[in-house]
Design a protein around this motif. Structure first.
Motif, PDB file in Angstrom:
ATOM      1  N   GLN A 162      34.933  43.733  50.490  1.00  0.00           N
ATOM      2  CA  GLN A 162      35.406  44.756  51.433  1.00  0.00           C
ATOM      3  C   GLN A 162      36.651  44.269  52.175  1.00  0.00           C
ATOM      4  O   GLN A 162      37.578  45.035  52.426  1.00  0.00           O
ATOM      5  N   ALA A 163      36.656  42.976  52.521  1.00  0.00           N
ATOM      6  CA  ALA A 163      37.793  42.390  53.234  1.00  0.00           C
ATOM      7  C   ALA A 163      39.067  42.475  52.397  1.00  0.00           C
ATOM      8  O   ALA A 163      40.136  42.808  52.909  1.00  0.00           O
ATOM      9  N   VAL A 164      38.945  42.198  51.105  1.00  0.00           N
ATOM     10  CA  VAL A 164      40.112  42.259  50.209  1.00  0.00           C
ATOM     11  C   VAL A 164      40.610  43.702  50.093  1.00  0.00           C
ATOM     12  O   VAL A 164      41.818  43.947  50.137  1.00  0.00           O
ATOM     13  N   LYS A 165      39.684  44.652  49.984  1.00  0.00           N
ATOM     14  CA  LYS A 165      40.075  46.076  49.926  1.00  0.00           C
ATOM     15  C   LYS A 165      40.826  46.470  51.199  1.00  0.00           C
ATOM     16  O   LYS A 165      41.863  47.129  51.164  1.00  0.00           O
ATOM     17  N   GLU A 166      40.276  46.071  52.343  1.00  0.00           N
ATOM     18  CA  GLU A 166      40.876  46.373  53.640  1.00  0.00           C
ATOM     19  C   GLU A 166      42.258  45.719  53.750  1.00  0.00           C
ATOM     20  O   GLU A 166      43.226  46.349  54.164  1.00  0.00           O
ATOM     21  N   TYR A 167      42.329  44.456  53.376  1.00  0.00           N
ATOM     22  CA  TYR A 167      43.583  43.703  53.434  1.00  0.00           C
ATOM     23  C   TYR A 167      44.649  44.399  52.572  1.00  0.00           C
ATOM     24  O   TYR A 167      45.761  44.655  53.029  1.00  0.00           O
ATOM     25  N   ASN A 168      44.301  44.702  51.307  1.00  0.00           N
ATOM     26  CA  ASN A 168      45.278  45.342  50.414  1.00  0.00           C
ATOM     27  C   ASN A 168      45.694  46.723  50.909  1.00  0.00           C
ATOM     28  O   ASN A 168      46.850  47.114  50.773  1.00  0.00           O
ATOM     29  N   ALA A 169      44.769  47.448  51.528  1.00  0.00           N
ATOM     30  CA  ALA A 169      45.101  48.766  52.101  1.00  0.00           C
ATOM     31  C   ALA A 169      46.118  48.600  53.238  1.00  0.00           C
ATOM     32  O   ALA A 169      47.073  49.379  53.350  1.00  0.00           O
ATOM     33  N   LEU A 170      45.931  47.584  54.071  1.00  0.00           N
ATOM     34  CA  LEU A 170      46.863  47.312  55.170  1.00  0.00           C
ATOM     35  C   LEU A 170      48.234  46.887  54.634  1.00  0.00           C
ATOM     36  O   LEU A 170      49.270  47.301  55.153  1.00  0.00           O
ATOM     37  N   VAL A 171      48.247  46.080  53.577  1.00  0.00           N
ATOM     38  CA  VAL A 171      49.511  45.681  52.934  1.00  0.00           C
ATOM     39  C   VAL A 171      50.252  46.939  52.478  1.00  0.00           C
ATOM     40  O   VAL A 171      51.446  47.094  52.722  1.00  0.00           O
TER      41      VAL A 171
ATOM     42  N   LYS B 253      49.865  41.089  48.094  1.00  0.00           N
ATOM     43  CA  LYS B 253      48.580  41.709  47.757  1.00  0.00           C
ATOM     44  C   LYS B 253      47.657  40.676  47.124  1.00  0.00           C
ATOM     45  O   LYS B 253      48.111  39.730  46.501  1.00  0.00           O
ATOM     46  N   ILE B 254      46.355  40.871  47.305  1.00  0.00           N
ATOM     47  CA  ILE B 254      45.373  40.078  46.561  1.00  0.00           C
ATOM     48  C   ILE B 254      45.285  40.755  45.191  1.00  0.00           C
ATOM     49  O   ILE B 254      44.897  41.921  45.092  1.00  0.00           O
ATOM     50  N   ALA B 255      45.697  40.029  44.161  1.00  0.00           N
ATOM     51  CA  ALA B 255      45.768  40.613  42.814  1.00  0.00           C
ATOM     52  C   ALA B 255      44.394  40.736  42.171  1.00  0.00           C
ATOM     53  O   ALA B 255      44.113  41.710  41.472  1.00  0.00           O
ATOM     54  N   SER B 256      43.525  39.744  42.403  1.00  0.00           N
ATOM     55  CA  SER B 256      42.181  39.814  41.818  1.00  0.00           C
ATOM     56  C   SER B 256      41.208  38.952  42.607  1.00  0.00           C
ATOM     57  O   SER B 256      41.612  37.997  43.276  1.00  0.00           O
ATOM     58  N   LEU B 257      39.954  39.338  42.509  1.00  0.00           N
ATOM     59  CA  LEU B 257      38.873  38.619  43.184  1.00  0.00           C
ATOM     60  C   LEU B 257      37.655  38.647  42.283  1.00  0.00           C
ATOM     61  O   LEU B 257      37.249  39.702  41.815  1.00  0.00           O
ATOM     62  N   SER B 258      37.105  37.473  42.019  1.00  0.00           N
ATOM     63  CA  SER B 258      35.792  37.375  41.377  1.00  0.00           C
ATOM     64  C   SER B 258      35.119  36.154  41.984  1.00  0.00           C
ATOM     65  O   SER B 258      35.746  35.419  42.742  1.00  0.00           O
ATOM     66  N   TRP B 259      33.844  35.938  41.660  1.00  0.00           N
ATOM     67  CA  TRP B 259      33.097  34.847  42.280  1.00  0.00           C
ATOM     68  C   TRP B 259      33.853  33.527  42.079  1.00  0.00           C
ATOM     69  O   TRP B 259      34.080  33.101  40.961  1.00  0.00           O
ATOM     70  N   GLY B 260      34.260  32.912  43.180  1.00  0.00           N
ATOM     71  CA  GLY B 260      34.906  31.608  43.130  1.00  0.00           C
ATOM     72  C   GLY B 260      36.361  31.613  42.701  1.00  0.00           C
ATOM     73  O   GLY B 260      36.961  30.557  42.541  1.00  0.00           O
ATOM     74  N   GLN B 261      36.953  32.788  42.526  1.00  0.00           N
ATOM     75  CA  GLN B 261      38.339  32.867  42.065  1.00  0.00           C
ATOM     76  C   GLN B 261      39.100  34.010  42.720  1.00  0.00           C
ATOM     77  O   GLN B 261      38.654  35.151  42.683  1.00  0.00           O
ATOM     78  N   MET B 262      40.245  33.657  43.289  1.00  0.00           N
ATOM     79  CA  MET B 262      41.123  34.675  43.867  1.00  0.00           C
ATOM     80  C   MET B 262      42.543  34.427  43.388  1.00  0.00           C
ATOM     81  O   MET B 262      42.979  33.281  43.309  1.00  0.00           O
ATOM     82  N   LYS B 263      43.240  35.510  43.062  1.00  0.00           N
ATOM     83  CA  LYS B 263      44.656  35.412  42.702  1.00  0.00           C
ATOM     84  C   LYS B 263      45.444  36.232  43.711  1.00  0.00           C
ATOM     85  O   LYS B 263      45.033  37.330  44.082  1.00  0.00           O
TER      86      LYS B 263
END
Length: 128
Positions: A105-114, A11-21
């Motif tokens: 939106q992409a991260v939401k979609e990705y995590n939903a698919l996971v 899962k993508i744990a977090s997303l903010s401008w310039g930072q993804m975990k």
């Protein structure tokens, strides 16, 4: 190969401008690639990627080769990153379902698919 098929996409744990975990990784990414069982920084210099023409088949090839059913492309927070038809066609020829969205939106979609257990991969741009 059997072990690889059992691995779930992180899962993508977090997303903010310039930072993804990404779950399971100690790194903080600016742009990243994720696939079942792993993730890494997406360094545009590897393929000479620019906002325009955008995401090249070479940028998604690595993730496509991990046996994903669906690949989600995050175009950035203000969708500055383009995705040319050639990249979508390349993935569709591999039998991969492609979703191109604004990064949040992409991260939401990705995590939903996971969460649905789909073997999903992604390439995400976390700024503009």
């Amino acid at each position: 190969i059997a072990a690889r098929l059992l691995m779930a996409s992180p899962k993508i744990a977090s997303l903010s401008w310039g930072q993804m975990k990404v779950q399971g990784s100690t790194s903080t990414y600016k742009d990243c690639k994720v696939w079942p069982g792993g993730s890494r920084a997406w360094d545009w210099r590897e393929t000479g990627t620019e906002h325009s023409p955008g995401v090249q088949p070479a940028d998604v090839k690595e993730v496509a080769e991990k046996g994903v059913q669906t690949l989600v492309i995050g175009r950035g927070m203000s969708e500055a990153l383009k995705v040319p038809p050639s990249t979508v066609e390349y993935l569709e020829k591999q039998g991969i379902d492609v979703r191109v969205l604004q990064t949040e939106q992409a991260v939401k979609e990705y995590n939903a698919l996971v969460a649905q257990g789909v073997r999903v991969g992604g390439v995400f741009h976390s700024t503009c």
